[in-house]
Design a protein around this motif. Sequence first.
Motif, PDB file in Angstrom:
ATOM      1  N   ILE A  45      -5.554  33.524  18.509  1.00 33.69           N
ATOM      2  CA  ILE A  45      -4.364  32.689  18.379  1.00 33.69           C
ATOM      3  C   ILE A  45      -4.746  31.371  17.714  1.00 33.69           C
ATOM      4  O   ILE A  45      -5.720  30.725  18.120  1.00 33.69           O
ATOM      5  CB  ILE A  45      -3.737  32.406  19.763  1.00 33.69           C
ATOM      6  N   VAL A  46      -3.968  30.979  16.714  1.00 34.23           N
ATOM      7  CA  VAL A  46      -4.198  29.702  16.038  1.00 34.23           C
ATOM      8  C   VAL A  46      -3.117  28.721  16.475  1.00 34.23           C
ATOM      9  O   VAL A  46      -1.916  29.046  16.452  1.00 34.23           O
ATOM     10  CB  VAL A  46      -4.167  29.850  14.509  1.00 34.23           C
ATOM     11  N   THR A  47      -3.536  27.533  16.870  1.00 34.30           N
ATOM     12  CA  THR A  47      -2.617  26.457  17.236  1.00 34.30           C
ATOM     13  C   THR A  47      -3.048  25.184  16.524  1.00 34.30           C
ATOM     14  O   THR A  47      -4.124  25.113  15.937  1.00 34.30           O
ATOM     15  CB  THR A  47      -2.636  26.178  18.754  1.00 34.30           C
ATOM     16  N   LEU A  52       1.800  23.008  13.572  1.00 30.19           N
ATOM     17  CA  LEU A  52       0.722  23.773  12.957  1.00 30.19           C
ATOM     18  C   LEU A  52       0.991  24.005  11.475  1.00 30.19           C
ATOM     19  O   LEU A  52       0.095  23.858  10.644  1.00 30.19           O
ATOM     20  CB  LEU A  52       0.550  25.106  13.680  1.00 30.19           C
ATOM     21  N   GLY A  53       2.238  24.367  11.154  1.00 32.08           N
ATOM     22  CA  GLY A  53       2.575  24.666   9.768  1.00 32.08           C
ATOM     23  C   GLY A  53       2.558  26.150   9.455  1.00 32.08           C
ATOM     24  O   GLY A  53       2.602  26.546   8.293  1.00 32.08           O
ATOM     25  N   ALA A  54       2.509  26.996  10.501  1.00 30.22           N
ATOM     26  CA  ALA A  54       2.620  28.438  10.262  1.00 30.22           C
ATOM     27  C   ALA A  54       3.949  28.768   9.603  1.00 30.22           C
ATOM     28  O   ALA A  54       4.045  29.737   8.842  1.00 30.22           O
ATOM     29  CB  ALA A  54       2.476  29.203  11.578  1.00 30.22           C
ATOM     30  N   ASP A  55       4.951  27.972   9.880  1.00 27.88           N
ATOM     31  CA  ASP A  55       6.239  28.037   9.189  1.00 27.88           C
ATOM     32  C   ASP A  55       6.155  27.090   7.992  1.00 27.88           C
ATOM     33  O   ASP A  55       6.401  25.906   8.132  1.00 27.88           O
ATOM     34  CB  ASP A  55       7.358  27.632  10.144  1.00 27.88           C
ATOM     35  N   ASN A  56       5.769  27.531   6.830  1.00 24.87           N
ATOM     36  CA  ASN A  56       5.678  28.905   6.392  1.00 24.87           C
ATOM     37  C   ASN A  56       4.349  29.161   5.685  1.00 24.87           C
ATOM     38  O   ASN A  56       4.246  30.026   4.834  1.00 24.87           O
ATOM     39  CB  ASN A  56       6.865  29.195   5.484  1.00 24.87           C
TER      40      ASN A  56
END
Length: 410
Positions: A129-131, A138-142
């Motif tokens: 899991i990346v946090t 985090l910026g996983a979006d997007n």
Amino acid sequence: MNVLSRFLRYVRIDTQSDPHSDTFPSTEKQRDLSKLLLVELQTLGVKDAHLDEYGYVYATIPATSTKPNVPVICFCSHVDTSPDVTGLNVKPIVHENWQGDDIILPDDRAQVIRLSEHPDLAQQIGNDIVTASGTTLLGADNKAGVAEIMAATEFLLQNPDIKHGPIRILFTPDEEVGRGTQHVDMQKLAADFGYTVDGETLGTLENETFSADAAQIRIQGVSTHPGFAKGKLENAMKIAAGIVAALPKDSVSPETTEGKEGFIHPVEIQGGQDEATVDFILRDFTVVGLKQKADLLRQITQEVLQHFPNSRADIQITEQYRNMKEVLDKYPAVVDNAIEAMRRVGLPAEPRSIRGGTDGSRLSFMGLPCPNIFAGEHAFHSRLEWVSVQDMEKAAVVIVEIAKVWEEKS
């Protein structure tokens, strides 16, 4: 496909967009990531990769199929992150082989990701899991989607024996402030069908979104010196507050709705006692439902104004985007082929409605039918945002498989 190294590189670049800016892109720093993506695409050998004046990155993976009529497929993600939480100095942390324990973010230990509050974590036991560290999103979006498309691009270029038609790559700015497709050159893009890679849970495909309008109420009050105001002053800020306070308490709001229920949501109040504005977003899955919410807002405004006889208010409704399903239902193959691709790689392929919108909403109505496939991002727009490495890798595999399915069925 190694998605993680790309993702960790991208999230360290601050690309937060700004809803109050009148430039395009809304923040110049978004170009920092776009420039990097351009260099990486060129290094991979993508000959036509370029960054245009508006901050869009366009690129083509040439066809490897000899079939003459394979549709041109586009994969799209956005480089900006939400204005809701800072994206400056993101420090990504990889929690390897996560076993279900609370994830305490070290830079603000009050920020805790708990399985009980994030049910999708139940599918992540044993995964990585990346946090972020607790003080930023985090910026996983997007950037998860960006990394997945880039990893799939590299894989396809390194494996020319995989048969596929022409593939267009599009990275956009300003999706988070509703302007992601404002300057897309559809002739340059020249794609037949598309997929945004900007969804949540592993194996999901979003083929239906909200329809969306913005509403702004501009209030003209009656201003005078407060020491001599009796019977004269009609404070525009109090009118604005009265309108917001009069909204339904147990319905038609984000905090009281779910599923296919729409809402009226105040997002900003500005002004003083003489003039004030209140900005709202209106959301519903149908245009009829949007109109009902606009009518309710007008009714509430008029009822509040009855207590301020010398003031007035004007309401402006602006279309933002429409439910992509209106377009996608006319082109069933674009959804069917993605579902088949997911099932081929062992995923359940679950179509969903999303209580939001994507660049695909607008692209669909611009002539590019464009559902949204999962990128693995969760708890977006928050400091508790997280993504699974294994989900990102699976998304990259699905992108490749979608291209293969389109070629096979042509």
